[in-house]
Each structure stands twice: as C-alpha cells, then as structure tokens.
Design an enzyme around this catalytic site. Structure first.
Site, PDB file in Angstrom:
ATOM      1  N   ARG A  96     -44.336   1.306  29.700  1.00  0.00           N
ATOM      2  CA  ARG A  96     -43.599   1.852  28.538  1.00  0.00           C
ATOM      3  C   ARG A  96     -43.033   3.194  28.957  1.00  0.00           C
ATOM      4  O   ARG A  96     -43.793   4.122  29.256  1.00  0.00           O
ATOM      5  CB  ARG A  96     -44.524   2.000  27.329  1.00  0.00           C
ATOM      6  CG  ARG A  96     -43.877   2.774  26.203  1.00  0.00           C
ATOM      7  CD  ARG A  96     -44.620   2.679  24.892  1.00  0.00           C
ATOM      8  NE  ARG A  96     -44.448   1.379  24.288  1.00  0.00           N
ATOM      9  CZ  ARG A  96     -44.653   1.112  23.009  1.00  0.00           C
ATOM     10  NH1 ARG A  96     -45.062   2.067  22.188  1.00  0.00           N
ATOM     11  NH2 ARG A  96     -44.475  -0.096  22.536  1.00  0.00           N
TER      12      ARG A  96
ATOM     13  N   HIS B 238     -36.932  -3.927  24.375  1.00  0.00           N
ATOM     14  CA  HIS B 238     -38.331  -4.156  23.995  1.00  0.00           C
ATOM     15  C   HIS B 238     -38.578  -5.670  23.998  1.00  0.00           C
ATOM     16  O   HIS B 238     -38.755  -6.291  22.950  1.00  0.00           O
ATOM     17  CB  HIS B 238     -38.600  -3.545  22.616  1.00  0.00           C
ATOM     18  CG  HIS B 238     -40.055  -3.334  22.308  1.00  0.00           C
ATOM     19  ND1 HIS B 238     -41.067  -3.631  23.195  1.00  0.00           N
ATOM     20  CD2 HIS B 238     -40.674  -2.844  21.191  1.00  0.00           C
ATOM     21  CE1 HIS B 238     -42.240  -3.338  22.632  1.00  0.00           C
ATOM     22  NE2 HIS B 238     -42.027  -2.859  21.433  1.00  0.00           N
TER      23      HIS B 238
ATOM     24  N   GLN C 120     -41.627  -7.406  22.216  1.00  0.00           N
ATOM     25  CA  GLN C 120     -41.467  -7.441  20.755  1.00  0.00           C
ATOM     26  C   GLN C 120     -40.615  -8.647  20.355  1.00  0.00           C
ATOM     27  O   GLN C 120     -40.954  -9.388  19.436  1.00  0.00           O
ATOM     28  CB  GLN C 120     -40.799  -6.136  20.293  1.00  0.00           C
ATOM     29  CG  GLN C 120     -40.649  -6.035  18.791  1.00  0.00           C
ATOM     30  CD  GLN C 120     -41.989  -5.906  18.103  1.00  0.00           C
ATOM     31  OE1 GLN C 120     -42.778  -5.054  18.435  1.00  0.00           O
ATOM     32  NE2 GLN C 120     -42.263  -6.779  17.146  1.00  0.00           N
TER      33      GLN C 120
ATOM     34  N   ASP D 153     -36.328  -1.383  11.396  1.00  0.00           N
ATOM     35  CA  ASP D 153     -37.153  -0.567  12.297  1.00  0.00           C
ATOM     36  C   ASP D 153     -36.931   0.888  11.876  1.00  0.00           C
ATOM     37  O   ASP D 153     -36.015   1.175  11.081  1.00  0.00           O
ATOM     38  CB  ASP D 153     -36.696  -0.822  13.753  1.00  0.00           C
ATOM     39  CG  ASP D 153     -37.519  -0.061  14.795  1.00  0.00           C
ATOM     40  OD1 ASP D 153     -38.604   0.465  14.465  1.00  0.00           O
ATOM     41  OD2 ASP D 153     -37.066   0.014  15.969  1.00  0.00           O
TER      42      ASP D 153
ATOM     43  N   CYS E  30     -41.073  -4.258  13.391  1.00  0.00           N
ATOM     44  CA  CYS E  30     -41.878  -4.214  14.617  1.00  0.00           C
ATOM     45  C   CYS E  30     -43.106  -3.323  14.449  1.00  0.00           C
ATOM     46  O   CYS E  30     -44.095  -3.490  15.165  1.00  0.00           O
ATOM     47  CB  CYS E  30     -41.024  -3.722  15.783  1.00  0.00           C
ATOM     48  SG  CYS E  30     -40.252  -2.114  15.471  1.00  0.00           S
TER      49      CYS E  30
ATOM     50  N   ARG F 168     -47.789 -10.434  18.847  1.00  0.00           N
ATOM     51  CA  ARG F 168     -47.559  -9.708  20.100  1.00  0.00           C
ATOM     52  C   ARG F 168     -48.557 -10.180  21.160  1.00  0.00           C
ATOM     53  O   ARG F 168     -48.217 -10.372  22.324  1.00  0.00           O
ATOM     54  CB  ARG F 168     -47.703  -8.193  19.878  1.00  0.00           C
ATOM     55  CG  ARG F 168     -46.634  -7.542  19.016  1.00  0.00           C
ATOM     56  CD  ARG F 168     -45.292  -7.566  19.719  1.00  0.00           C
ATOM     57  NE  ARG F 168     -45.373  -6.912  21.016  1.00  0.00           N
ATOM     58  CZ  ARG F 168     -45.293  -5.589  21.226  1.00  0.00           C
ATOM     59  NH1 ARG F 168     -45.074  -4.784  20.210  1.00  0.00           N
ATOM     60  NH2 ARG F 168     -45.383  -5.089  22.444  1.00  0.00           N
TER      61      ARG F 168
HETATM   62  N1   CP Z   1     -44.150  -2.483  17.909  1.00  0.00           N
HETATM   63  C1   CP Z   1     -44.698  -1.731  18.885  1.00  0.00           C
HETATM   64  O1   CP Z   1     -44.289  -1.774  20.048  1.00  0.00           O
HETATM   65  O2   CP Z   1     -45.729  -0.950  18.450  1.00  0.00           O
HETATM   66  P1   CP Z   1     -46.488   0.158  19.295  1.00  0.00           P
HETATM   67  O3   CP Z   1     -45.530   1.306  19.492  1.00  0.00           O
HETATM   68  O4   CP Z   1     -47.673   0.542  18.446  1.00  0.00           O
HETATM   69  O5   CP Z   1     -46.908  -0.435  20.608  1.00  0.00           O
HETATM   70  N1  NVA Z   2     -37.383   1.683  18.036  1.00  0.00           N
HETATM   71  C1  NVA Z   2     -38.757   2.130  18.063  1.00  0.00           C
HETATM   72  C2  NVA Z   2     -39.676   0.964  18.266  1.00  0.00           C
HETATM   73  C3  NVA Z   2     -41.127   1.301  18.267  1.00  0.00           C
HETATM   74  C4  NVA Z   2     -41.996   0.109  18.519  1.00  0.00           C
HETATM   75  C5  NVA Z   2     -38.942   3.158  19.156  1.00  0.00           C
HETATM   76  O1  NVA Z   2     -38.412   2.979  20.256  1.00  0.00           O
HETATM   77  O2  NVA Z   2     -39.614   4.168  18.906  1.00  0.00           O
END
Ligand code: CP
Ligand code: NVA
Length: 319
Positions: free
Chosen positions: A106, A133, A136, A228, A267, A295
């Site tokens: 990440r 992502h 997701q 989101d 998400c 997930r």
């Molecule tokens: N939806 C998602 O990726 O959540 P987190 O940021 O908690 O991993």
């Molecule tokens: N769009 C959001 C998704 C989090 C799971 C971000 O990148 O923070």
C-alpha cells in the site's frame, strides 16, 4: 500449467475471464465451511505486506486470509523498515523476494508499486495506490454478483470523486459486462488512461459506461449505488476539496431515484455525514459489511491464483 511471474497492480492485469473465475472461486470458498482443514496452498510460505498508509480492512483481511490458506502473514510498516529513507524500492523488492512468497504493498505514488513489481521475483499485489485499488474491485464485483448474479442486469451509479476506487471498479465492471454511470463534479473526472482502458473492455463486453455531473441522473434506474470519501488518504492538504462535492452526498432523497432493491456500497472507511448519511449506510439496502468481509475471500482467491496456480486450478475443478 502457468509458470510465469504475475503481479496485480490494477484489476485489468487480469483478463476478463480470469477475473470472473477468481470471483467465482472466492464465492465457492466463502460457501465451503470445512475447506481450510485440507486446503493449505500457502503452507510453508510467508507473505509480506508493506503499508505506507493506515489500513483496517486490507491489513486484517490479508493477514487472516493468508493464515487460513496455511501461510504466515508478515506486516511491515513503512516507518519500521528501510524503504524510502535509506533504501530504494527496487533494492527492497530484490531483498524481500529472497524471503517471501509474495508481497502486498500500500503506497502513495502508483509508480512505487510498479517499481516494486519490476524488481521483485515474487508476485506483487497492489494493496492501494493513489491510482488503483484492485483488491477492493475484486471484492466489489463479488458482492455485486452475490446480489445480482447476471452481470448484464447490473447498473452501477458511482457518486463522488474520480479516484482510485472508481478506477478499478469501472475497469472490473466493464470487464464483466456491468454498466456504470459515474457522477463526478467538474474537475474530478477519472484518469484519462483508465477511462480509455475501461472503454476498450466495455466495447468487448457490451457494458455501458457513462459520465455525468448530476448525481440524480446517475442514480435514476440504478440497482447499485457506490460512494467513497471525497478526500482520499494523502489529499488532506488539498484545501477546499470538500466544498466542490456539495450535492454529491448519498442520502435518503437521492436514493429515492434508484430501483427499490438497489444495494448501497462503500469501500469504507466511511465519513458518515459527509459522502453518505447514517440513514443510507444503516439501511437494509446497505451491503457495506458484506463487502468488507468479501475483501478476505477475494484476496484468498487472488493470492492462490498468483502464487500457486496449480492449487487454484485444482480447487476450481472440484467446485
Ligand atoms: N477499503 C479499504 O481498503 O479499507 P482500509 O483502508 O481499512 O484497508
Ligand atoms: N479513496 C480512498 C480509499 C480508501 C480505502 C483512499 O485512497 O483514501
């Protein structure tokens, strides 16, 4: 049997048929209670996960999913490892490949996960970047198919930012023949290259992809409504972004325009009272916690597919 090294940096790294089978596999595993006693394709393997940003769902669903597949999860927080401060992404990739069966990452800049994959000798999975992502999206289309099993009946309305989550959702929807209308404020359109890739997939699948700046237009006749956060991780410094999203909240009045049996998706984490009201989040139409659970099942399928394709295929044969 496939032997080449494969990564998952965006959901369209999978061919449409592969994505469909990966999701079907995930649904089979979810329904197969007794499976984990004998199915341990990651046995003897450690899977490392690097986090530059916070995470609840991704971290826990990977750790538990890897454990259930017989593997050993190892979480590496950015500040605890040398990455960035005193070691390049490419060197980190080469070193970690000597210990691990796969790496999830990440990161902020999508280019970093691309660089990690380029330097790795094991599969790399993007666990969220500023552009994509994919994990997701795999869970999202799984959740949609649980509720609307025929892809061609699916009409998704995205309300909000043209962001990382929308990018992989639209790619996945187009790959599977699900139609999507995304309502974004002017100036927050999705990435042009992602739109191009989506249009190409939609041409092959027959999905309809449409952009609007009007949330009511997007939601009218939809059977999936998805939003989101308006301000993603790493964007907190962009002052005034929130004010550009006035009129884009998913609330009781907006969802009146959707089909009666629409499902609400997010998400998560949700900023209740901003992009969505409690009334919608907590309604009977909301599937957000199924989505969060999925997930784990979707990532178990992706991990097995990328790391141990023979075990993945053998399981698919049996189910
Ligand atoms: N939806 C998602 O990726 O959540 P987190 O940021 O908690 O991993
Ligand atoms: N769009 C959001 C998704 C989090 C799971 C971000 O990148 O923070």
């Amino acid at each position: 049997m496939r032997m080449e090294l494969r990564h998952l940096l965006s959901i369209d790294d999978l061919a449409p048929e592969e994505l469909r089978e990966i999701v079907e596999w995930a649904i089979s595993v979810k329904l197969d209670d007794g499976l984990f006693e004998e199915f341990t394709p990651l046995s003897g393997m450690t899977i490392g996960s690097i986090y530059e940003k916070p995470s609840t769902r991704t971290r826990v669903s990977f750790e538990v999913g890897i454990d259930r597949l017989g593997g050993n999860p190892l979480t590496l927080l950015k500040n605890d490892i040398q990455l960035g401060s005193s070691e390049t992404v490419a060197d980190t990739a080469a070193v970690l490949s000597r210990y691990l069966g796969a790496i999830t990452y990440r990161c902020f800049a999508h280019g970093d996960v691309v660089e990690l994959a380029a330097g790795a000798q094991v599969p790399v999975i993007n666990a969220l970047s500023d552009l994509h992502h994919p994990c997701q999206a795999a869970a999202d289309v799984m959740t949609i198919l649980e509720n609307h099993p025929n892809s061609e009946d699916v009409r998704i309305a995205w309300i909000g930012d043209g962001n990382n989550v929308l990018h992989d959702l639209m790619l996945a929807a187009a790959a599977l023949g699900m139609s999507i209308t995304y309502a974004v404020p002017k100036g927050y359109e999705p990435d042009a290259d992602v739109v191009k890739r989506t249009d190409k997939l939609a041409k092959e699948s027959g999905a309809e992809i449409r952009m609007t700046h009007d949330p009511v237009d997007a939601v009218t006749g939809a059977n999936v409504i998805y939003t989101d956060v308006f301000v993603s991780m790493g964007e907190e410094h962009i002052s005034d972004k929130m004010s550009d999203f006035s009129g884009f909240q998913v609330n009781e009045e907006l969802v009146e325009n959707a089909d009666d049996d629409y499902i609400f998706m997010h998400c998560l984490p949700a900023h209740r009272g901003e992009e969505v009201t409690d009334g919608v989040m907590d309604s009977n139409n909301s599937v957000v916690f199924d989505q969060a659970e999925n997930r784990m099942w979707a990532q178990m399928s992706l991990l097995t597919f990328l790391i141990h394709p023979a075990a993945w295929a053998a399981f698919a044969e049996l189910h």
